[in-house]
Design a protein around this motif. Structure first.
Motif, PDB file in Angstrom:
ATOM      1  N   HIS A 277       4.392   2.507   2.966  1.00 27.51           N
ATOM      2  CA  HIS A 277       5.476   1.741   3.581  1.00 27.51           C
ATOM      3  C   HIS A 277       5.792   2.353   4.942  1.00 27.51           C
ATOM      4  O   HIS A 277       5.912   3.572   5.070  1.00 27.51           O
ATOM      5  N   ILE A 278       5.918   1.518   5.945  1.00 33.69           N
ATOM      6  CA  ILE A 278       6.289   1.980   7.282  1.00 33.69           C
ATOM      7  C   ILE A 278       7.807   1.936   7.382  1.00 33.69           C
ATOM      8  O   ILE A 278       8.414   0.864   7.361  1.00 33.69           O
ATOM      9  N   ASP A 279       8.419   3.115   7.497  1.00 36.03           N
ATOM     10  CA  ASP A 279       9.874   3.200   7.668  1.00 36.03           C
ATOM     11  C   ASP A 279      10.249   3.089   9.136  1.00 36.03           C
ATOM     12  O   ASP A 279      11.266   2.491   9.475  1.00 36.03           O
ATOM     13  N   ALA A 280       9.435   3.664   9.985  1.00 38.89           N
ATOM     14  CA  ALA A 280       9.667   3.606  11.438  1.00 38.89           C
ATOM     15  C   ALA A 280       8.342   3.862  12.135  1.00 38.89           C
ATOM     16  O   ALA A 280       7.490   4.595  11.637  1.00 38.89           O
ATOM     17  N   TRP A 281       8.208   3.226  13.307  1.00 37.80           N
ATOM     18  CA  TRP A 281       6.964   3.378  14.054  1.00 37.80           C
ATOM     19  C   TRP A 281       7.295   3.151  15.523  1.00 37.80           C
ATOM     20  O   TRP A 281       7.842   2.115  15.887  1.00 37.80           O
ATOM     21  N   VAL A 282       6.953   4.111  16.360  1.00 38.54           N
ATOM     22  CA  VAL A 282       7.147   3.982  17.801  1.00 38.54           C
ATOM     23  C   VAL A 282       5.786   4.109  18.455  1.00 38.54           C
ATOM     24  O   VAL A 282       5.099   5.121  18.306  1.00 38.54           O
ATOM     25  N   VAL A 283       5.386   3.068  19.152  1.00 34.05           N
ATOM     26  CA  VAL A 283       4.096   3.068  19.849  1.00 34.05           C
ATOM     27  C   VAL A 283       4.371   3.240  21.335  1.00 34.05           C
ATOM     28  O   VAL A 283       5.070   2.428  21.947  1.00 34.05           O
ATOM     29  N   LEU A 284       3.834   4.294  21.896  1.00 32.00           N
ATOM     30  CA  LEU A 284       3.930   4.579  23.316  1.00 32.00           C
ATOM     31  C   LEU A 284       2.528   4.456  23.910  1.00 32.00           C
ATOM     32  O   LEU A 284       1.543   4.365  23.168  1.00 32.00           O
ATOM     33  N   PRO A 285       2.387   4.435  25.211  1.00 35.91           N
ATOM     34  CA  PRO A 285       1.072   4.175  25.806  1.00 35.91           C
ATOM     35  C   PRO A 285      -0.057   5.090  25.319  1.00 35.91           C
ATOM     36  O   PRO A 285      -1.163   4.610  25.086  1.00 35.91           O
ATOM     37  N   ASP A 286       0.212   6.389  25.123  1.00 37.30           N
ATOM     38  CA  ASP A 286      -0.882   7.297  24.757  1.00 37.30           C
ATOM     39  C   ASP A 286      -0.620   8.103  23.485  1.00 37.30           C
ATOM     40  O   ASP A 286      -1.383   9.003  23.145  1.00 37.30           O
ATOM     41  N   HIS A 287       0.456   7.784  22.779  1.00 42.56           N
ATOM     42  CA  HIS A 287       0.702   8.423  21.481  1.00 42.56           C
ATOM     43  C   HIS A 287       1.661   7.560  20.665  1.00 42.56           C
ATOM     44  O   HIS A 287       2.243   6.620  21.185  1.00 42.56           O
TER      45      HIS A 287
END
Length: 81
Positions: free
Chosen positions: A36-46
């Motif tokens: 289960h994904i509780d939180a996910w932050v996608v930034l340009p290189d990580h």
């Protein structure tokens, strides 16, 4: 479980430029190894993730490499790294 994944090529924008491919890789991976994904932050290189795994299952590292077929996480990282 919290973890961060960083591309070897810092300064790249590939994770945001290829976000649809990343979503597909996650879909394939979740089908093979549920979480289960509780939180996910996608930034340009990580990216930063908070996942909940099934009770008694601590193997998040396998999930990061699962989905070796087209659209899988490993193929995505190879293709964009």
């Amino acid at each position: 479980m919290f973890f961060t994944v960083a591309l070897a090529r810092r300064g790249s924008r590939v994770l945001v430029d290829e976000v649809e491919a990343l979503r597909e890789a996650v879909r394939v991976t979740k089908a093979e190894r549920p979480f289960h994904i509780d939180a996910w932050v996608v930034l340009p290189d990580h990216l930063h993730c908070v996942w909940t795994l099934p009770v008694g299952d601590w193997d998040f590292s396998t999930r990061c490499g699962v989905g070796t077929g087209p659209g899988g996480a490993r193929q995505l990282i190879r293709g964009i790294n």
